[in-house]
Design a protein around this motif. Structure first.
Motif: not given
Length: 874
Positions: A295, A301-303, A305-306, A359, A361, A374-376
């Motif tokens: 997180s 923090n899914t792809f 829902n980053p 993006l 990761t 987790a993604y942002g």
């Protein structure tokens, strides 16, 4: 550490009894052995203990007892404590983070012993109490011990046999709802055939005697499972626990957390012959498995829902890290074509080379089977500067706000206003109304299409507004009249009335208005802050008033009706009789008598009148008629009046219950109630009643039907009436008598018409059957024994005028009784003319006798002769 002992040294070791400690939290154990040759065996006892909350150390020494087939102790092995090892909390799932409070340690006790061959073999046992009190699948675990047992078979079955041993120890912890597949296979040093199964753990020792020395001899009992658990289903699950009988593979998917006792047995066979059984007693701790969770901002923090990062002021970002249960991290900041945009820092800082959307990761435990990602999204678009226009305003009046934001990239696309008074807006240029004076901080959070966000604020002042109340309220006047207007204002210094139509002065607070058409006047007032208040007065002008009193109506006595007058704004009704009010447009009227009301209405000098009449209808008066009396079984017509429709009750004895004059035929005295309405009166149901009294017929008693001989007579009899008339009168001495003599010449039914003392009629009848020939009846037997019953042979004679002769003969033809030339009146022969069963003063014997009778018929004069038999009985 291994020790060696020969069976002949038993006495020396029995005296070595250890200091006993009550050890709770026994986790499990097992006992195996290996034949070393020359009758020497290596005994191995494995004991597992809860090292997190155990209450006692391992026994030192630990005594293992060996029994022969006759339950005699042949050896005691006092094995010194060899030390223990803490087992790794292997969960069978590399992603499980072991919860606190779970610790299992293992002590392996070994001893060499020489056991000479013995018929029936040997049983080795170690007993200890008690188990964990947190165990879920057995009854009273804190008072339940364990027995760890090994079997050396009869030497005739196997010489120098070694027991099978399990290859792996089960993981102490397994995961809830996660399938477990565990290799619980065993190895047999002798190459014997092995069969696996789930089995019952042994019980042994108790809290009262936790370390029995010596223990009881075999066989040993089993633990008591708590329902619904059993040895074959020790912990539930879906699917439940199972062991492959050939491979030893154990499978289960737990569905409940807790601690569960399990026993797995392996039995060894040689040439189809059972040699021994080895049992492992252990526990499974079922826990919720929690793997690593990556997180960036504390969310998943899914792809799709980053996490979102914006920097519209610089190119440098500080990244947070909210990951759990991880040890290694790897960041990729998403710069295409770059090899320097990664790091293994936990919370890194990174400067982007250019504007754009990147993006990022975060990998936790990268390269492991227990990894997570987790993604942002990072928005890099400097410069973005929020700005707003916020003027001062007045209480209760709209204030116009405007967004003046400047953006270098994208377009301004979202706004979140907070006006400081509890109101908000998402419009670009909103308005707001403030209910109170004072200073308010207006805040705008503004964003653009490339994700930049800024927050700006400004303080505004809200000044008081003047208050105004223009009077009168909306009103009506006659065009012939004028009305005084008045703007009652507070904090105001200027007045302005519009339109300036027939006003005495439009710039004062109280001008005089005299419009000849309907007008709405608007007055505006202002104060020194420039704040304005507005109110209106609507003046409706009447040039004519038309009075409408409404249509005439009808009510019932005690009823009421609402009158509805219209025309002007003032009202007057007369006379006041029965009115709820004389000065409203719609009073309620409930006059006692028919009344005409004069309605007057006006607006100023405009006036008109009208009239309405309220008619009062009467109630219907329903009369049922007088009471009446009738004789029983008669009918009478009853009659009602006063209405146009009727309903009688009860209706069962009426020919028609819905007419005015039904015919009543009651069997008992009945009160009839009539309900009626009158179509010409009020719709009201009137009621009255009358009683039809029944005069009962007294009981009538008449003679029974009878039979006479032609030429004879009988007397009829009747009671209960006052007068009588018999029909027909033929053969009667008096047809009006209550007791006439009847001598009909043929069968006749006489009908008697009866009049009671109350004058009620009644009718009855009697039949006289006339027989033309005489009636002679002879008994078939008699018993002259002087008991007063049937002592004489006496026929019944009716219809004979003269008895010529009556004789009786015995079976020899001798006459034993005779009479002749006798006048008879009818009925049984007198006793002095009847046979008493004697002849010449002697009783005659029982038997059958013959009689003969001859006489003259009363009606025809014909000669009648009869004979027959009679039996004398004694």
């Amino acid at each position: 550490m291994k020790k060696s002992v020969h069976v002949f040294l038993i006495a020396a070791f029995i005296s070595l009894q250890p200091f006993l400690l009550k050890a709770s939290h026994i986790v499990g154990g097992e006992m195996i052995y290996e034949c070393l040759g020359d009758n020497e065996y290596l005994i191995t006892l494995k004991v597992y203990r809860d090292c997190y909350s155990g209450q006692a150390t391992y026994d030192n020494p630990t005594n293992v007892y060996i029994f022969d087939a006759n339950s005699n102790i042949v050896a005691t092995l006092p094995i010194p404590f060899p030390g223990s090892d803490t087992l790794p909390n292997n969960t069978g799932n590399p992603c499980l983070v072991v919860p606190p409070g779970i610790c299992v340690e293992e002590a392996v006790f070994q001893y060499n012993v020489i056991l000479d061959p013995s018929p029936g073999g040997y049983t080795m046992v170690y007993q200890r109490c008690c188990r964990n009190n947190t165990i879920d699948n057995i009854v009273n675990p804190s008072n339940t011990g364990a027995s760890y047992v090994g079997y050396i078979p009869d030497p005739d079955l196997a010489e120098c046999n070694s027991s099978p041993y399990f290859n792996n120890f089960p993981p102490p912890i397994i995961c809830l709802a996660e399938p477990l597949v565990f290799d619980h296979s065993a190895t047999d040093p002798d190459g014997d055939s092995l069969v696996y199964s789930l089995c019952d753990p042994y019980v042994g020792a108790s809290s009262a005697n936790p370390y029995p020395n010596p223990p009881s001899p075999p066989p040993y009992g089993f633990v008591s499972f708590a329902a619904p658990y059993t040895s074959a289903n020790p912990m539930g699950g879906s699917p439940s626990m199972a062991v492959d009988p050939e491979t030893g593979q154990l499978t289960v998917t737990p569905t409940a957390t807790g601690q569960f006792v399990v026993a797995v047995c392996v039995t060894e066979y040689r040439d189809g012959q059972l040699l021994s059984e080895h049992k492992r007693d252990f526990q499974f701790n079922v826990a919720q498995c929690i793997g690593p969770q990556a997180s960036i901002d504390g969310e998943s923090n899914t792809f799709l829902n980053p996490a979102i990062f914006n920097s519209c002021e610089s190119f440098t970002f500080d990244f947070t890290n909210f990951s759990n249960n991880a040890t290694n991290y790897f960041w990729d900041f998403g710069v295409n074509g770059s090899t320097t945009d990664t790091t293994s820092e936990i919370t890194p800082t990174f400067t982007y080379p250019d504007t754009g959307i990147y993006l990022v990761t975060l990998y936790v435990n990268p390269g492991s089977t227990c990894s997570d990602t987790a993604y942002g999204l990072v928005y890099v678009f400097p410069i973005f500067a929020g700005a707003l226009s916020a003027p001062d305003g007045c209480v209760g009046q709209p204030v116009q706000f405007a967004d003046n934001t400047n953006t270098s990239y994208g377009t301004v696309s979202n706004w979140s206003w907070d006006f400081g008074n509890g109101d908000t807006s998402s419009l670009e240029n909103p308005t707001a109304i403030f209910d109170n004076t004072g200073n308010f901080t207006v805040t705008l959070i503004v964003g653009n299409s490339v994700g930049c966000v800024d927050t700006v604020s400004e303080i505004i002042t809200i000044f008081p507004s003047p208050t105004i109340n223009a009077i009168p309220d909306d009103t009506i006047i006659c065009k012939l009249d004028q009305i005084q207007l008045n703007a009652a204002a507070s904090g105001a210094s200027n007045y302005n009335w519009e339109p300036d139509y027939n006003l005495s002065n439009p710039n004062i607070s109280n001008p005089l208005a005299g419009p000849d058409v309907t007008v709405t006047y608007t007055v505006s007032v202002s104060n020194s802050f420039g704040c304005v208040a507005i109110d209106t007065v609507h003046v409706e002008v009447y040039d004519t008033v038309i009075a409408m009193a409404g249509a005439d109506t009808t009510i019932c006595p005690g009823g009421s009706v609402q009158l509805n007058g219209s025309g002007g704004i003032n009202f007057q009704w007369a006379p006041p009789n029965g009115l709820s009010s004389t000065t409203v447009s719609n009073p309620t009227a409930n006059p006692v008598n028919t009344t005409s009301y004069l309605f007057t209405t006006w607006v100023g000098s405009c006036i008109a009148t009208d009239t309405v009449t309220v008619f009062v209808k009467p109630f219907p008066v329903i009369v049922a008629g007088p009471d009446v009396s009738i004789c029983q079984y008669q009918s009478v017509e009853i009659s009602a009046s006063g209405g146009t429709s009727y309903s009688w009750s009860p209706s069962g004895t009426l020919d028609n219950a819905n007419i005015a004059n039904p015919v009543a035929t009651p069997l008992v005295t009945t009160t009839y109630t009539v309900s009626g309405t009158d179509a010409n009166a009020c719709p009201f149901v009137g009621q009255d009643s009358l009683t039809v009294s029944i005069i009962p017929i007294p009981p009538i008693f008449i003679s029974e039907d009878t039979t006479i001989i032609l030429g004879t007579y009988t007397i009829l009899s009747i009671t209960g009436g006052a007068s009588y008339l018999w029909v027909p009168s033929d053969g009667l001495s008096d047809p009006t008598s209550a007791t006439p003599i009847a001598a009909p010449t043929e069968t006749t039914t006489y009908v008697v018409y009866i009049t009671t003392a109350d004058g009620c009629p009644a009718i009855d009848s009697v039949t006289i059957f006339v027989v033309p020939d005489p009636l002679l009846e002879f008994p078939g037997a008699f018993s002259p024994n002087s008991d007063g019953k049937n002592d004489f042979f006496r026929p019944v004679i009716l219809g004979l005028a003269h008895l010529d002769e009556f004789r009786v003969f015995n079976r020899w033809g001798e006459e034993v009784f005779a009479i002749s030339n006798v006048n008879v009146t009818g009925g049984p022969l007198p006793l002095d003319l009847s046979w008493d069963g004697t002849f010449k003063g002697e009783d005659q014997p029982l038997g059958v006798y013959v009689y003969y009778l001859k006489g003259v018929a009363s009606a025809t004069g014909a000669t009648i002769a009869l004979n027959g038999n009679v039996t004398l009985i004694r």
